[in-house]
Scaffold this motif. Structure first.
Motif, PDB file in Angstrom:
ATOM      1  N   VAL A  88       9.214   9.865 -21.855  1.00  0.00           N
ATOM      2  CA  VAL A  88       9.978  10.213 -23.052  1.00  0.00           C
ATOM      3  C   VAL A  88      11.331   9.523 -22.989  1.00  0.00           C
ATOM      4  CG1 VAL A  88      10.972  12.079 -24.407  1.00  0.00           C
ATOM      5  CG2 VAL A  88       8.783  12.419 -23.241  1.00  0.00           C
ATOM      6  N   VAL A  89      11.645   8.761 -24.033  1.00  0.00           N
ATOM      7  CA  VAL A  89      12.898   8.019 -24.117  1.00  0.00           C
ATOM      8  C   VAL A  89      13.655   8.506 -25.349  1.00  0.00           C
ATOM      9  CG1 VAL A  89      13.975   5.749 -24.290  1.00  0.00           C
ATOM     10  CG2 VAL A  89      11.839   6.014 -23.004  1.00  0.00           C
ATOM     11  N   ASP A  90      14.834   9.033 -25.120  1.00  0.00           N
ATOM     12  CA  ASP A  90      15.655   9.614 -26.185  1.00  0.00           C
ATOM     13  C   ASP A  90      16.583   8.537 -26.735  1.00  0.00           C
ATOM     14  OD1 ASP A  90      17.414  11.162 -27.758  1.00  0.00           O
ATOM     15  OD2 ASP A  90      17.215  12.881 -26.421  1.00  0.00           O
ATOM     16  N   VAL A  91      16.408   8.179 -28.024  1.00  0.00           N
ATOM     17  CA  VAL A  91      17.207   7.107 -28.623  1.00  0.00           C
ATOM     18  C   VAL A  91      18.323   7.651 -29.512  1.00  0.00           C
ATOM     19  CG1 VAL A  91      15.234   5.538 -28.548  1.00  0.00           C
ATOM     20  CG2 VAL A  91      15.687   6.823 -30.657  1.00  0.00           C
TER      21      VAL A  91
ATOM     22  N   GLY B 297      17.665   9.147 -21.456  1.00  0.00           N
ATOM     23  CA  GLY B 297      18.396   8.928 -22.697  1.00  0.00           C
ATOM     24  C   GLY B 297      18.944   7.510 -22.760  1.00  0.00           C
ATOM     25  N   ILE B 298      18.459   6.725 -23.717  1.00  0.00           N
ATOM     26  CA  ILE B 298      18.983   5.374 -23.950  1.00  0.00           C
ATOM     27  C   ILE B 298      19.239   5.277 -25.442  1.00  0.00           C
ATOM     28  CG2 ILE B 298      18.622   2.905 -23.614  1.00  0.00           C
ATOM     29  CD1 ILE B 298      16.340   3.585 -21.675  1.00  0.00           C
ATOM     30  N   GLU B 299      20.457   5.554 -25.843  1.00  0.00           N
ATOM     31  CA  GLU B 299      20.709   5.576 -27.280  1.00  0.00           C
ATOM     32  C   GLU B 299      20.430   4.207 -27.897  1.00  0.00           C
ATOM     33  OE1 GLU B 299      24.768   6.144 -28.562  1.00  0.00           O
ATOM     34  OE2 GLU B 299      25.556   5.376 -26.670  1.00  0.00           O
ATOM     35  N   ASP B 300      19.978   4.230 -29.140  1.00  0.00           N
ATOM     36  CA  ASP B 300      19.651   2.995 -29.843  1.00  0.00           C
ATOM     37  C   ASP B 300      20.876   2.092 -29.895  1.00  0.00           C
ATOM     38  OD1 ASP B 300      18.362   1.091 -31.348  1.00  0.00           O
ATOM     39  OD2 ASP B 300      18.535   2.193 -33.234  1.00  0.00           O
ATOM     40  N   GLY B 301      20.676   0.818 -29.623  1.00  0.00           N
ATOM     41  CA  GLY B 301      21.741  -0.179 -29.619  1.00  0.00           C
ATOM     42  C   GLY B 301      21.145  -1.539 -29.369  1.00  0.00           C
ATOM     43  N   ASP B 302      21.992  -2.564 -29.377  1.00  0.00           N
ATOM     44  CA  ASP B 302      21.507  -3.931 -29.233  1.00  0.00           C
ATOM     45  C   ASP B 302      20.698  -4.148 -27.961  1.00  0.00           C
ATOM     46  OD1 ASP B 302      22.580  -4.761 -31.619  1.00  0.00           O
ATOM     47  OD2 ASP B 302      24.416  -5.574 -30.741  1.00  0.00           O
TER      48      ASP B 302
ATOM     49  N   ALA C 290      26.032   7.345 -19.612  1.00  0.00           N
ATOM     50  CA  ALA C 290      25.264   8.377 -20.315  1.00  0.00           C
ATOM     51  C   ALA C 290      23.785   8.291 -19.951  1.00  0.00           C
ATOM     52  CB  ALA C 290      25.453   8.226 -21.825  1.00  0.00           C
ATOM     53  N   ILE C 291      23.263   7.070 -19.808  1.00  0.00           N
ATOM     54  CA  ILE C 291      21.876   6.923 -19.347  1.00  0.00           C
ATOM     55  C   ILE C 291      21.733   7.533 -17.957  1.00  0.00           C
ATOM     56  CG2 ILE C 291      20.054   5.280 -18.771  1.00  0.00           C
ATOM     57  CD1 ILE C 291      21.365   3.308 -20.749  1.00  0.00           C
TER      58      ILE C 291
END
Length: 444
Positions: free
Chosen positions: A263-266, A282-287, A413-414
């Motif tokens: 599970v990857v939290d974007v 947790g890997i927030e959406d980004g480039d 944060a990751i």
């Protein structure tokens, strides 16, 4: 009149190109999501005549074969690449006639890879541009160590002749490299995206080195880490890559998540901090989402994304597909009461105050090359991906909070989601980094 369009992919630090001349097009080093290139050609009423590859890429899966199939263009690959699909081999100095006065001249430029080939563009026999791929870059050069430490010294020495070959071109020739700022395929962090041969002669420090062994020593002196997914790119590009998958995964309820899925939290890290699913990363959406997900999640393992109620997920799915990961099984948008894991986000002043307390635990998750610029005395140091391969530093006590920092808060944060999964209580320096913290301390 000739035009060269650049297509930047910031997260991978790469650039593809579309050369337009007299209604015909030449596509160079396309990534897998080829629709953006073909759309640009169609908008200009351009017939795609050639698709060129400079090398077997190590950082993304190529869209070259599929672009050639879709359009009927001729796929040109370095002769020594010998991929397992139909192509035209490019041999050193054997010109390719593009019609209407356009000539493409292959230049064997090994170093980044053994087969690497650059392409000199001539219009009416005048050299005007060179697509240098991963050879000569803006203020840098392509890494010679991606095929393993055993081959790195020989490839680094080969770079010397290749860089000299390109540097001998007329100074007005435009330089159009594939790798650039943000790419782990560069020796150092290149700055601009394009240049000229003359500008590089004046400013590229590697062109001032006049000995192959000295250049090799410089290229290998301080290597950056190699993302885990890189080792899968060469084989994929050798044997062929299927077309892009759909980028709209199905919606799943939490209880429908396959037990084997990662599970990857974007979601934005501010939302993750308030509550995320235990065991998720947790890997927030980004480039650079795709790069971090490809590095931290086992390659081609099934993935389920967690996103906000109205959050688009086409971009993170596209980024995964660019590195050959087609294993997104779905997206969950409501975690409900299952979002029980948390971490704190602290601004610089609050983080500095906590870090100054007796017994405070600080973890620096920046890459080793960043430590040279600023180091926090007493901090534990572990590059983010190494938290998974080497574990959390033994000196950190899970019974006390761990203050986590990087350069901006994104990697910290990751790391916080990984630490939480190991039973730690993380607090993240958000919007600042270790260099800011060091400056704050020195200013007191």
């Amino acid at each position: 009149m000739m035009e060269i369009l650049g297509f930047r992919t910031p997260g991978l630090g790469d650039q593809s190109y579309l050369l337009v001349h007299q209604g015909r097009g030449v596509l160079v080093d396309p990534q897998r999501d080829i629709d953006r290139f073909l759309r640009a050609a169609a908008e200009r009423d351009v017939e795609l005549r050639f698709v060129l590859e400079t090398h077997l890429h190590n950082d993304y899966v190529s869209g070259a074969e599929q672009a050639a199939r879709r359009t009927g263009a001729e796929l040109v690959m370095p002769a020594a690449a010998a991929p397992a699909y139909r192509h035209t081999p490019a041999f050193h100095l054997e010109d390719i006639d593009g019609g209407d006065g356009l000539t493409l001249r292959p230049l064997h430029t090994p170093g980044h890879t053994p087969e690497h080939t650059s392409y000199l563009v001539l219009v009416e026999d005048e050299p005007v541009a060179v697509f240098s791929g991963g050879s000569l870059l803006v203020a840098s050069a392509g890494r010679p160590d991606l095929l393993g430490p055993e081959r790195a010294p020989a490839l680094a020495r080969l770079h010397y002749g290749s860089l000299r070959r390109l540097a001998a071109l007329p100074p007005q020739v435009g330089l159009y490299p594939t790798h650039g700022e943000g790419s782990f395929c560069t020796v150092s962090q290149a700055d601009r995206h394009t240049s000229t041969i003359g500008r590089e002669l004046r400013s590229n420090p590697l062109l001032a080195i006049e000995d192959a062994d000295r250049l090799a020593g410089e290229l290998l002196a301080d290597p950056m880490p190699i993302p885990a997914f890189y080792r899968h790119m060469g084989p994929a590009n050798t044997f062929g890559v299927p077309p892009m998958p759909a980028v709209t995964p199905p919606e799943l309820s939490l209880d429908a998540v396959p037990p084997e899925a990662h599970v990857v939290d974007v979601r934005p890290r501010t939302v993750q901090a308030a509550g995320f699913l235990p065991g998720s990363v947790g890997i927030e959406d980004g480039d650079d989402f795709g790069s971090w997900a490809g590095w931290l999640v086992p390659y081609q393992a099934p993935i389920v994304l967690v996103a906000g109620p109205d959050q688009e997920v086409a971009e993170p799915v596209t980024q995964l597909a660019r590195i050959g990961v087609d294993s997104v099984r779905g997206v969950v948008r409501d975690l409900g009461p299952a979002a029980t894991a948390t971490f704190e986000l602290l601004d610089l002043d609050a983080f500095a105050a906590r870090a100054a307390r007796p017994g405070a635990q600080v973890l620096d998750v920046r890459m080793p090359s960043e430590l040279k610029d600023a180091r926090l005395p007493g901090a534990a140091e572990r590059f983010l991906p190494d938290l998974l391969t080497e574990g959390v530093p033994a000196e950190l006590d899970p019974g006390r909070p761990v203050l986590v920092a990087c350069g901006s808060g994104r990697r910290a944060a990751i790391a916080a989601t990984i630490l939480a999964d190991h039973g730690y209580t993380p607090a993240v320096l958000d919007g600042a980094g270790i260099p800011d913290l060091v400056s704050t301390r020195s200013g007191r």
